[in-house]
Design an enzyme around this catalytic site. Structure first.
Site, short mmCIF file in Angstrom:
data_model
loop_
_atom_site.label_atom_id
_atom_site.label_comp_id
_atom_site.label_asym_id
_atom_site.label_seq_id
_atom_site.Cartn_x
_atom_site.Cartn_y
_atom_site.Cartn_z
N ASN A 13 0.87 -1.18 0.00
CA ASN A 13 0.00 0.00 0.00
C ASN A 13 0.91 1.24 0.00
OD1 ASN A 13 -1.81 2.04 0.50
ND2 ASN A 13 -2.32 1.37 2.59
N LYS A 15 0.11 4.29 -0.31
CA LYS A 15 -0.50 5.50 0.28
C LYS A 15 -0.25 6.71 -0.63
CE LYS A 15 -0.10 3.24 4.67
NZ LYS A 15 -0.08 3.32 6.12
N GLY A 178 2.30 2.25 10.74
CA GLY A 178 3.23 3.35 10.60
C GLY A 178 3.92 3.74 11.90
N SER A 219 3.20 -2.12 10.31
CA SER A 219 4.64 -2.14 10.57
C SER A 219 5.32 -3.46 10.19
CB SER A 219 4.94 -1.78 12.03
OG SER A 219 4.55 -0.44 12.28
P1 PGA Z 1 2.71 0.26 7.59
O1 PGA Z 1 1.26 0.45 6.92
O2 PGA Z 1 3.28 -1.01 7.06
O3 PGA Z 1 3.49 1.48 7.14
O4 PGA Z 1 2.49 0.22 9.07
C1 PGA Z 1 0.42 -0.63 6.68
C2 PGA Z 1 -0.90 -0.17 6.09
O5 PGA Z 1 -1.36 0.93 6.44
O6 PGA Z 1 -1.51 -0.87 5.25
#
Ligand code: PGA
Length: 262
Positions: A13, A15, A178, A219
């Site tokens: 993802n 984002k 995150g 994460s």
């Molecule tokens: P992250 O995000 O791996 O940066 O924690 C995961 C997500 O929001 O799908």
């Protein structure tokens, strides 16, 4: 061990990251890292809308599929700023994320809009990856299970068992997204199984919720992927930050083989 009837998926993802040029560079690096590899999971990337067309062309010939991070549930009309399911299909996409916690937290996504989007995705031949997960204070107040059950029940409410069979879930505890705080692998596995148990009431026999893939997200990195993916109820990962770097994402993809889930 891989579950015989569930798909193993590693999804990135992105984002609100990557211009078209950056998307192309990242996909090229992923494609060359996967070239000639056998026994791969389904590898999905979810670029921002502006890079979807570029990305779907860039994956041609590579074992990578492109999906969208969100969509509207309506077909067309006066909905400024929105993107319809048909527009995603027009780009050749097969997957869409629905109900990501950032959509729920910042953009008004609710347990009322999620099922409308899930149904619209299925009606248009898209596979929805439905994100569910509790906030930190919900976890601290022992509300993880009821919150996740409510989100899962809302998301599939009104679907036929055949339709429920076509969705994918991602358990993403909001406090782990995150933040660098990963959910303990055993706990991620417990909630993933709980999601399938919740689906049972929507999929009476002969349908089987054990066929529905459940990913973990929050994460996930190259360093912790094996531990999480080694849990039998977890069928893959939805990766945010670590999917923006080709080497790290490739390591996560390849760890599915190491732990024997493909
Ligand atoms: P992250 O995000 O791996 O940066 O924690 C995961 C997500 O929001 O799908």
């Amino acid at each position: 061990m891989a579950h015989p009837r569930r798909k193993t998926i590693i999804a990135g993802n992105w984002k609100m990251n990557k211009t078209r040029g950056e998307a192309q560079t990242l996909i090229k690096a992923l494609a060359s890292g996967l070239d000639g590899q056998k026994d791969l999971p389904e590898v999905l990337v979810f670029p921002p809308f502006t890079a979807l067309d570029t990305a779907s062309k860039a994956v041609a010939g590579a074992p990578i599929e492109v999906g969208a991070q969100n969509m509207d549930y309506r077909d067309a009309g006066a909905f400024t700023g929105e993107i319809s399911p048909a527009m995603l299909v027009d780009l050749g996409l097969k997957y869409v994320l629905i109900g990501h916690s950032e959509r729920r937290q910042f953009f008004g996504e609710t347990n009322q809009t999620v099922p409308l989007k899930v149904k619209a995705a299925l009606d248009n031949g898209l596979t929805p990856i439905i994100c569910v997960g509790e906030l930190l204070d919900e976890r601290e107040n022992n509300l993880t299970d009821p919150v996740v059950k409510r989100q899962v029940g809302a998301a599939v409410n009104g679907l036929t068992p055949e339709e429920v069979n076509r969705v994918v879930f991602a358990y993403e505890p909001v406090w782990a997204i995150g933040t660098g705080k990963v959910c303990e692998a055993k706990e991620a596995a417990r909630v993933a199984q709980q999601i399938r148990n919740t689906l049972r009431q929507f999929m009476p026999a002969p349908h089987d919720p054990e066929n529905v893939s459940v990913l973990y997200g929050g994460s996930v990195t190259a360093a912790n992927a094996e531990e999480i993916l080694g849990q039998e109820p977890v069928d893959g990962a939805l990766v945010g930050g670590a999917s923006l770097k080709a080497d790290e994402f490739l390591t996560i993809i390849k760890s599915t083989k190491k732990v024997g889930i493909i």
